[in-house]
Enzyme design. Structure first.
Site, mmCIF file in Angstrom:
data_model
loop_
_atom_site.group_PDB
_atom_site.id
_atom_site.type_symbol
_atom_site.label_atom_id
_atom_site.label_comp_id
_atom_site.label_asym_id
_atom_site.label_seq_id
_atom_site.Cartn_x
_atom_site.Cartn_y
_atom_site.Cartn_z
ATOM 1 N N ASP A 169 95.286 42.247 -44.021
ATOM 2 C CA ASP A 169 95.835 42.506 -45.016
ATOM 3 C C ASP A 169 95.473 44.108 -45.099
ATOM 4 O O ASP A 169 94.900 45.256 -45.582
ATOM 5 C CB ASP A 169 95.278 42.194 -46.377
ATOM 6 C CG ASP A 169 96.281 42.640 -47.306
ATOM 7 O OD1 ASP A 169 97.392 43.198 -47.064
ATOM 8 O OD2 ASP A 169 96.548 42.617 -48.556
ATOM 9 N N HIS A 225 100.626 44.430 -46.975
ATOM 10 C CA HIS A 225 101.114 43.716 -47.990
ATOM 11 C C HIS A 225 101.980 45.239 -48.506
ATOM 12 O O HIS A 225 102.979 45.537 -49.371
ATOM 13 C CB HIS A 225 101.052 43.294 -49.065
ATOM 14 C CG HIS A 225 99.548 44.194 -49.930
ATOM 15 N ND1 HIS A 225 98.771 43.687 -49.737
ATOM 16 C CD2 HIS A 225 100.227 44.806 -50.892
ATOM 17 C CE1 HIS A 225 97.936 44.811 -50.744
ATOM 18 N NE2 HIS A 225 98.850 45.295 -51.490
ATOM 19 N N SER A 247 96.481 50.150 -53.899
ATOM 20 C CA SER A 247 96.248 49.380 -52.553
ATOM 21 C C SER A 247 95.957 49.805 -51.803
ATOM 22 O O SER A 247 97.091 50.816 -51.398
ATOM 23 C CB SER A 247 97.113 48.377 -52.806
ATOM 24 O OG SER A 247 97.114 46.627 -53.617
#
Length: 575
Positions: A199, A168, A277
Site C-alpha cells: 500500500d 490506494h 492516508s
C-alpha cells in the site's frame, strides 16, 4: 480483530473493520465542515455564558469545583485536531478572608506529545496534500468505466525528488496533483511505482519549483513499544495540516486491507482519519518511522490506527531502485500447521529439542514445489529457528511470525530452508517469488478482460469483480463455489484463470439461458478451459456444428456455431 473491510455500505452486523483511509470530496463532507463550524460557534457562545455566570456568582454561595471524568465528548461531526484524551482542569477557587472567592487558573502541565510535535515542525514542510482523480473500471460491465471521482490524501517528500503516499490514494488514477504546505499552487505529478501489497506509491514532479525550499524527510529506526509518534497529514474536517499524537501500542504482522496481504505493521493510538492516508508518522527526533494507511472502526474501540513501518517502506524503495520497477514481496508458497501438540510432534518423528511447523500444502506454481513436500517440518529459515507456533525471535521480549523473515527478502533472492523429512534434516536453497493467486486480489491498474459470443459475457474472476457484483460483503453474499475457490483453491499454472459466464445479454439466439449468472465454465467442446484467452481462441477457431459449453453444477449451453457468430455483432451493437 474481526473482518477487514475497505469501503462500501455499512455491514449488516456490528463488526470490527479495518479501513484504508482516503477522503472523497462530497456534499456530505461539506455538510460536516458546516457542522463543525456551527458547533464551534455554539462552544464559543457557551464559554461566554460561563464567563458571565462566573462573574455574577454570589460570593456567599460559591459553587463547588467540579471536574469531568473520562474523555471529553466528541463533536457530532468532523475531525478533532487534538485527539489525545484530555480533561481540562477546573479553575482553582481560593476563599478570601471576607467570604468571597478568587478564581485562579491552575498551572498548565506540558504534555509529552507537545514537545514531540515541536520537534516535528521542521519536517512538516515536507508533508504535501495529494489530489487525485480516479476512473475505476466497471468490472460488472467491463466495456465501460465508472463515473470519475476525486479524493484527497497526504504524502511526504523523500530524497531523490520523490514523494511517497498510499497506493490506494492513487488507485485507478487519471490525474494526480500535489500541493505543498502554505502554497496555493497545485503541481502535476507522475506516478513512478505502485506497491499494491504494501500500500505504498511513489510519485515525482517535473516542475523544479516544487522542490525549492523543502528538505526531504529522513527515516528513523523501527520504534519500540510506548515510543511517542506524531501523525501529520490533511484529514477530513479542514484544509490545513493536522497533527495527531500518541504512542506505539503494538508491533506485529498485520493484515493490509488494500493489499490483501500480511506484512509488518505498527498499531498506534493516534487518530488516523479519512485523508490521513499517506501522511508520515514522526518520532520524537523528527524522523519518519512510518506511513499512516488504515484504522480500525468498531463501536467498542477508539483511536486505533495502523502505520506502515520503515522496514516495509525501505523494502519498497530499494526494490524500485534495484529493479527500476516494483516487483513485490516474495512468499514461501506453503500453507503450514502448528506443531504445538506433543503427540503430533512425536508422530512426525521430532526430537524433544526440535521445533517447527508442518507443511500442509504447497503452491503448484511456487519454485519450491519440486523441493519441499507435504508433511515436511520447517525447522529454520535462513538460520533462524522456527518455533512450534510459527514464530521467530524479533526483539528483546518479542516474537513475530516467520513470514516476516520471508518478506524481508526480494523477488529472486534465495533462502536456506531446513526441513525434517522422515526424521532426517534436509536443507534446500529455495528461490523466492511473488504469489500467483487463482483469483487475484488486484488487477494492477489494468482494465478487466472479457469475451462476448452470442450474448454470453465471459470474464475472469478477480476480487474487484466479486466486490463489484456482490458489494463489500462479497465474502458472505457470493456463490459458495466461487468463495471456496477464492479462499482455498490454488493455481496449477501461472496463466490459469477462473472463467465464468458473467451474464447473458438477452437476444433471440440465447433464449432459455438468460438466468445463467456468475457460473464457472469448465470445458468447451470437451476441452478444459484454462483461461479466458484459451476459451476465446477455441471459440473463434471452432468449425464444429455446435458450440458446447460445460458449466458448473452440470449445466451445459449449446448454440449453433454459425448462428451464434452471426448474431454476436448485432448483440454488441444493441448493448
Amino acid at each position: 480483530m474481526g473482518e477487514t473491510r475497505k469501503r462500501g455500505r455499512k455491514p449488516k452486523t456490528p463488526a470490527s473493520t479495518t479501513e484504508a483511509m482516503d477522503f472523497q470530496y462530497t456534499a456530505a463532507a461539506a455538510a460536516q465542515n458546516d457542522a463543525v463550524t456551527a458547533q464551534n460557534d455554539v462552544f464559543i457562545a457557551a464559554n461566554d455564558a460561563v464567563s458571565t455566570a462566573t462573574a455574577n456568582n454570589d460570593a456567599n454561595n460559591p459553587p463547588p469545583a467540579r471536574r469531568g471524568r473520562g474523555r471529553p465528548r466528541k463533536s457530532g461531526a468532523g475531525h478533532t485536531e487534538d485527539t489525545e484524551p484530555h480533561v481540562a482542569a477546573s479553575p482553582e477557587r481560593r476563599p478570601y478572608q471576607n467570604g468571597g472567592v478568587v478564581v485562579e487558573p491552575p498551572p498548565q502541565p506540558v504534555a509529552k506529545w507537545e514537545s514531540v510535535a515541536a520537534r516535528v515542525v521542521p519536517a512538516m514542510d515536507a508533508v504535501v496534500k495529494v489530489f487525485c482523480v480516479h476512473t475505476e473500471p466497471n468490472y460488472s460491465l467491463p466495456w465501460q468505466r465508472k463515473r470519475q471521482y476525486s479524493s484527497s490524501s497526504s504524502g511526504f517528500i523523500i530524497g531523490g525528488k520523490r514523494v511517497l503516499t498510499n497506493a490506494h490514494s492513487v488507485e485507478h488514477y487519471t490525474q494526480v496533483k500535489l500541493k505543498k504546505r502554505g502554497s496555493d499552487t497545485k503541481y502535476l505529478a507522475t506516478v513512478l511505482a505502485i506497491g499494491t501489497e504494501c500500500d505504498i506509491a511513489m510519485l515525482t514532479v517535473s516542475d523544479d519549483e516544487f522542490w525549492e525550499g523543502v528538505s526531504p524527510v529522513e527515516f528513523g529506526d523501527l520504534p519500540a513499544l510506548q515510543d511517542a509518534v506524531t501523525v501529520v497529514g490533511y484529514p477530513i474536517g479542514g484544509d490545513t495540516i493536522s497533527v495527531t499524537s500518541g504512542v506505539v501500542s503494538r508491533i506485529e504482522i498485520l493484515s493490509y486491507v488494500h493489499g490483501s496481504t500480511e506484512l509488518l505493521g505498527l498499531q498506534i493510538d493516534a487518530a488516523i482519519n479519512s485523508g490521513n492516508s499517506g501522511g508520515p508518522a514522526f518520532n520524537d527526533k523528527g524522523k519518519c518511522v512510518g506511513i499512516a494507511f488504515q484504522s480500525l472502526k468498531h463501536e467498542d474501540v477508539e483511536n486505533i490506527g495502523y502505520v506502515i513501518p520503515t522496514p516495509v517502506i525501505m523494502h519498497f524503495i530499494q526494490d524500485y531502485e534495484k529493479n527500476g520497477a516494483y516487483t513485490g514481496f516474495p512468499i514461501l508458497g506453503v500453507e503450514w500447521q502448528k506443531m504445538e501438540n506433543p503427540d503430533l510432534r512425536l508422530a512426525m518423528g521430532m526430537k524433544p529439542d526440535q521445533k517447527g511447523v508442518r507443511i500442509r500444502r504447497i503452491e503448484p506454481t511456487a519454485a519450491e514445489s519440486h523441493l519441499l513436500k507435504p508433511s515436511d517440518i520447517i525447522l529454520s529459515f535462513d538460520g533462524v529457528k522456527v518455533a512450534n507456533d510459527g514464530t521467530v525471535p524479533f526483539r528483546h521480549g518479542e516474537r513475530i511470525g516467520f513470514s516476516y523473515l520471508v518478506s524481508q527478502k526480494y523477488t529472486g533472492d534465495t533462502a536456506l530452508v531446513k526441513v525434517l523429512r522422515d526424521s532426517e534434516i534436509v536443507a534446500h536453497d529455495i528461490k523466492l517469488a511473488t504469489h500467483k493467486r487463482l483469483i487475484p486480489a488486484h488487477t494492477n491498474g489494468k482494465p478487466p478482460s472479457y469475451y462476448i459470443i452470442a450474448g454470453f459475457v465471459f470474464t475472469a474472476v478477480t476480487v474487484p469483480y466479486l466486490r463489484s457484483e456482490y458489494g463489500k460483503d462479497y465474502e458472505f453474499d457470493a456463490p459458495v463455489k466461487l468463495l471456496d475457490k477464492h479462499l482455498h483453491a490454488m493455481a496449477e499454472s501461472t496463466d490459469e484463470q477462473l472463467v465464468v459466464v458473467s451474464q447473458v445479454l438477452v437476444a433471440d439466439i440465447n433464449i432459455g439461458y438468460e438466468e445463467i449468472v456468475n457460473t464457472q465454465v469448465l470445458a468447451f467442446n470437451g476441452k478444459l478451459v484454462k483461461n479466458l484467452r484459451s476459451l476465446a481462441h477455441m471459440v473463434e477457431n471452432c468449425n464444429d456444428e455446435y458450440l458446447r459449453f460445460e458449466l458448473e453444477y452440470q449445466q451445459i449451453v449449446v448454440l449453433q456455431t454459425k448462428a451464434a457468430k452471426a448474431a454476436t455483432l448485432d448483440i454488441l451493437t444493441t448493448h
